[in-house]
Design a protein around this motif. Sequence first.
Motif, short mmCIF file in Angstrom:
data_model
loop_
_atom_site.label_atom_id
_atom_site.label_comp_id
_atom_site.label_asym_id
_atom_site.label_seq_id
_atom_site.Cartn_x
_atom_site.Cartn_y
_atom_site.Cartn_z
N GLY A 9 0.77 -1.23 0.00
CA GLY A 9 0.00 0.00 0.00
C GLY A 9 0.80 1.28 0.00
O GLY A 9 0.23 2.37 -0.02
N VAL A 10 2.13 1.19 -0.02
CA VAL A 10 2.95 2.40 0.07
C VAL A 10 2.73 3.30 -1.15
O VAL A 10 2.84 4.52 -1.05
CB VAL A 10 4.45 2.04 0.22
N GLY A 11 2.39 2.72 -2.28
CA GLY A 11 2.19 3.52 -3.48
C GLY A 11 0.97 4.40 -3.43
O GLY A 11 0.85 5.34 -4.22
N ASP A 12 0.07 4.14 -2.49
CA ASP A 12 -1.15 4.93 -2.36
C ASP A 12 -1.02 6.02 -1.30
O ASP A 12 -1.94 6.83 -1.12
CB ASP A 12 -2.34 4.02 -1.99
N GLU A 13 0.08 6.04 -0.59
CA GLU A 13 0.26 7.02 0.48
C GLU A 13 0.82 8.33 -0.06
O GLU A 13 1.49 8.38 -1.09
CB GLU A 13 1.22 6.48 1.54
N ARG A 14 0.53 9.42 0.67
CA ARG A 14 1.19 10.69 0.38
C ARG A 14 2.62 10.59 0.89
O ARG A 14 2.89 9.97 1.92
CB ARG A 14 0.45 11.84 1.05
N MET A 15 3.54 11.24 0.18
CA MET A 15 4.95 11.11 0.56
C MET A 15 5.18 11.50 2.00
O MET A 15 5.96 10.87 2.71
CB MET A 15 5.83 11.95 -0.37
N ALA A 16 4.52 12.55 2.45
CA ALA A 16 4.76 13.06 3.80
C ALA A 16 4.37 12.05 4.87
O ALA A 16 4.84 12.14 6.02
CB ALA A 16 4.00 14.36 4.01
N THR A 17 3.52 11.09 4.52
CA THR A 17 3.05 10.12 5.51
C THR A 17 3.83 8.81 5.47
O THR A 17 3.58 7.93 6.30
CB THR A 17 1.56 9.82 5.31
N ILE A 18 4.75 8.66 4.52
CA ILE A 18 5.53 7.42 4.43
C ILE A 18 6.60 7.40 5.52
O ILE A 18 7.45 8.30 5.59
CB ILE A 18 6.18 7.28 3.05
N ARG A 19 6.55 6.41 6.37
CA ARG A 19 7.50 6.32 7.48
C ARG A 19 8.92 6.09 6.95
O ARG A 19 9.10 5.45 5.90
CB ARG A 19 7.11 5.19 8.42
N PRO A 20 9.94 6.60 7.64
CA PRO A 20 11.33 6.41 7.19
C PRO A 20 11.66 4.95 6.92
O PRO A 20 12.35 4.63 5.95
CB PRO A 20 12.14 6.98 8.35
N GLN A 21 11.19 4.04 7.76
CA GLN A 21 11.51 2.61 7.60
C GLN A 21 10.81 1.99 6.40
O GLN A 21 11.12 0.87 6.00
CB GLN A 21 11.19 1.83 8.87
N ASP A 22 9.83 2.72 5.81
CA ASP A 22 9.11 2.20 4.65
C ASP A 22 9.61 2.79 3.33
O ASP A 22 9.06 2.48 2.27
CB ASP A 22 7.61 2.49 4.79
N ARG A 23 10.63 3.62 3.38
CA ARG A 23 11.14 4.28 2.18
C ARG A 23 12.18 3.37 1.51
O ARG A 23 13.39 3.57 1.62
CB ARG A 23 11.72 5.64 2.53
#
Length: 255
Positions: free
Chosen positions: A127-141
């Motif tokens: 689901g990371v592709g559906d998130e806004r960049m600002a909400t993506i946790r550092p460990q998920d980048r």
Amino acid sequence: MADAARVPANEGLGHLLVALTLVIACHSSTVAARPWIDPASTRLSSTGEASAVAGRPPAPGVGLNPPSAEVTELVQWVIASRDNGGMPYLIIDKTDAAVFAFDAAGHLRAAAPVLLGLARGDRSVAGVGDERMATIRPQDRITPAGRFVSSLAHDPHGKEILWVDYKDAIALHAVVKGTPQEHRAQRLQSPTSADNRISYGCINVPLKFYQRFVSPAFTHTSGIVYILPETSSGRRLFWSDKVGHGASLSISAQP
């Protein structure tokens, strides 16, 4: 995320070795970059052999190491198996933070440093592709590993990008400025790959490298992007001992 012709296998590997004999510097008008490999500047010895073939190691550039053993093995497998299907392809080594560009016939065109996802890992979080960049946790980048059929497109701002993994919003594009605290230009220039983890998962490359090698190669055609894993072996992900590539690859430079 905002952030064909075929040749004998030994010729493709020969061009790879020739290209690796010299590393030249690349400087972007907007973002200076660490050196990349430009085959147009390579020279053969008086015997017609590249320096690497003659027993002299390729000249390493500042901050850009010679290809790792896994990169070399993957190149051999792609050439022998023709896994690229007659399309241009890129190989990205996350461990060394480098990209290698090949034409459809398997000739190395150039190589350059890259910026990658901040977090280490080989699978995107669901689901990371559906998130806004600002909400993506550092460990998920994460920049995922794998074989991706890729093509050019444009982001919402009209900037050309190479889509790598559309579902998870992973693209390869010319380096962006980012925030002042990210120091993206300095990270590309640094003599180490240790500081090249800064993006949300996308792959940032030097502007001139993108303009000269990526965009022309993928214009009017798709291509393959191979991203080597960093938590497991490339052999397990891409190739196996069932593909007998070694015997068919005699190492000889082509004049």
